[in-house]
Design a protein around this motif. Structure first.
Motif, short mmCIF file in Angstrom:
data_model
loop_
_atom_site.label_atom_id
_atom_site.label_comp_id
_atom_site.label_asym_id
_atom_site.label_seq_id
_atom_site.Cartn_x
_atom_site.Cartn_y
_atom_site.Cartn_z
N ALA A 118 86.50 -10.90 20.81
CA ALA A 118 86.67 -9.86 19.80
C ALA A 118 87.11 -10.46 18.47
CB ALA A 118 87.70 -8.83 20.28
N HIS A 166 79.42 -0.21 24.22
CA HIS A 166 80.79 0.23 24.47
C HIS A 166 80.97 1.73 24.27
CE1 HIS A 166 81.43 -4.04 24.34
NE2 HIS A 166 82.73 -3.94 24.54
N SER A 199 88.34 -5.70 28.79
CA SER A 199 87.67 -5.46 27.52
C SER A 199 88.70 -5.36 26.40
CB SER A 199 86.80 -4.20 27.58
OG SER A 199 87.49 -3.14 28.19
N VAL A 207 85.69 -0.02 14.02
CA VAL A 207 85.72 -1.14 14.97
C VAL A 207 85.23 -2.39 14.26
CG1 VAL A 207 84.82 -2.04 17.16
CG2 VAL A 207 85.35 0.39 16.94
N ALA A 209 90.30 -3.07 15.74
CA ALA A 209 89.90 -2.00 14.83
C ALA A 209 90.93 -1.88 13.71
CB ALA A 209 89.78 -0.68 15.59
N THR A 264 84.59 -6.58 19.29
CA THR A 264 84.83 -6.24 20.70
C THR A 264 84.55 -7.48 21.56
OG1 THR A 264 82.54 -5.45 20.96
CG2 THR A 264 84.23 -3.79 20.47
N MET A 267 89.26 -4.70 21.98
CA MET A 267 88.70 -4.13 20.76
C MET A 267 89.67 -4.37 19.61
SD MET A 267 88.02 -0.12 19.79
CE MET A 267 86.76 0.14 21.01
N LEU A 319 81.43 1.16 16.55
CA LEU A 319 81.50 0.98 18.01
C LEU A 319 80.11 0.60 18.54
CD1 LEU A 319 83.43 1.31 20.50
CD2 LEU A 319 82.45 3.59 20.77
#
Length: 417
Positions: free
Chosen positions: A68, A367, A21, A35, A25, A38, A23, A363
């Motif tokens: 992402a 997640h 995974s 965020v 941000a 993702t 992310m 977010l």
């Protein structure tokens, strides 16, 4: 009026045994994260947290990051990556410098932290974290801010987490082959603890159990810092494999049975609830196999019991044997098994709560569960800065090797007070 300076992008990458995974941000001037994107892909080429297939792992990393990037409309150049496999070593070092009784200045603290660099040599292992913790001045222990105080000696305790170089090099290589730089490789328990433990819990004493797909990491936090950790080569994927083997179904069907019907707690109704499943090799149109929920529960419970016993043994090894009130926080993807926290609370004889990551603006709901604690923690750590002793430049002074405040904290914890 001057425009606010745009903060750099933060990219977090959690390479697990079941999923990869990512992310993206950005933090504002106050450190608050938002965020922007993702991505998630099924993990391939990872076994018990170790890279076992470079090409497959690189493909999963590339795809997760690209997802992402597509969501955020941005491109990242480097990532903060997690490491949660076995072999992590937690240690404590104490350093001390003579002051001669004058008031402590920032220069004295800088000299002390420079002295700490020599204390973190791990004989060939790679140091992932070296965090200065509590200060000591003469006989006063647990000093948070020593500047301005008069003392003959100034000391500090340093918490060190290290790992073997080869597995870390493999993670670094996989990420770089995906055309990304590596800002830092972070021990998974550090990131997960930052994401789902409160400051008060870390002060009073708490155990974090991060139940991943194939590895469960148990870490003990006390006095505001991580004091020890232990890895267990078991996880939620083992439960799925047990179901697949017991009923001769494909792994994806076993995962579905676990998620929809599985639980760590049994019920009298389990004998009367019938579940249908398609066995491997069944002809098209054939009647599905029928089993009771009780049969499924028997398979799940065997593995959950084994894992809980291993967790209990790890807690004892780490000295987490004090009052019943000392809490356990359960996080990671395996924590999403229904009623697993209640079951462990009964076996361990202490409060067990589910650890979800702290809420971050933007977010996604998907997640926000325990499975993404490490990913969120990586982004939080990147936004706050490492606080690492190795970021301090300067000459190195030979440290003393006395027990230090943290050593006394461990003794206190083991004594149950």
């Amino acid at each position: 009026m001057a425009q606010p300076v745009e903060q750099p992008l933060i990219a977090a990458l959690d390479i697990g045994s079941s999923k990869v995974s990512a992310m993206i941000a950005r933090a504002d001037e106050t450190g608050r994260l938002t965020v922007l994107g993702t991505g998630q892909r099924e993990s391939r080429g990872v076994k018990r947290g170790f890279i076992t297939d470079m090409a497959a792992s690189e493909f999963a990393v590339r795809e997760a990051v690209e997802l992402a990037e597509r969501m955020s409309g941005l491109t990242v150049e480097d990532v903060w990556a997690s490491y949660g496999a076995g072999g992590l070593v937690s240690d404590l070092a104490n350093v001390e410098v003579e002051l001669g009784g004058h008031a402590i200045e920032q220069a004295d603290i800088n000299q002390l932290l420079q002295a700490g660099k020599d204390a973190i040599d791990k004989n060939g292992q790679v140091v992932l974290h070296a965090h200065p913790a509590l200060f000591t001045i003469d006989r006063a222990q647990g000093v948070h801010q020593p500047i301005g105080l008069h003392a003959s000696k100034l000391g500090v305790d340093i918490h060190v987490i290290a790992a073997e170089p080869a597995p870390l090099r493999n993670i670094d290589t996989v990420i770089r082959q995906a055309h990304l730089g590596v800002r830092a490789i972070v021990a998974s328990p550090i990131a997960a603890g930052l994401a789902c433990l409160s400051e008060e819990e870390r002060e009073l004493g708490v155990a974090l159990v991060e139940m991943g797909a194939e590895v469960t990491n148990v870490s003990v936090h006390y006095g505001g810092m991580l004091l020890g950790l232990h890895s267990i080569p078991l996880g939620a994927k083992d439960i799925t494999n047990d179901i697949a083997a017991a009923f001769a179904v494909q792994r994806r069907d076993a995962e579905r049975l676990k998620c929809f019907y599985g639980s760590a707690m049994t019920s009298p109704r389990d004998n009367h609830e019938i579940i249908e499943a398609t066995q491997i090799g069944a002809e098209q149109g054939a009647e599905p196999m029928k089993l009771t929920r009780a049969q499924l529960m028997m398979v799940i419970r065997q593995r959950v019991e084994e894992l809980t016993n291993e967790i209990e043994a790890a807690l004892k090894t780490l000295g987490f044997t004090g009052p019943v009130g000392r809490q356990v926080v359960l996080t990671g993807g395996g924590a999403e098994l229904k009623n697993v926290a209640d079951y462990m609370q009964g076996v361990l004889g202490r409060a067990v709560r589910l650890g979800r990551p702290k809420q971050i603006t933007g977010l996604p709901d998907a997640h926000s569960g325990p499975a993404f604690s490490t990913l969120v923690g990586l982004a939080m750590l990147a936004a706050s800065g490492r606080g690492d002793i190795r970021d301090i430049a300067g000459p190195v002074v030979k440290p003393s090797r006395n027990k230090g405040m943290v050593g006394r904290l461990i003794d206190a914890m083991k004594g149950g007070y």
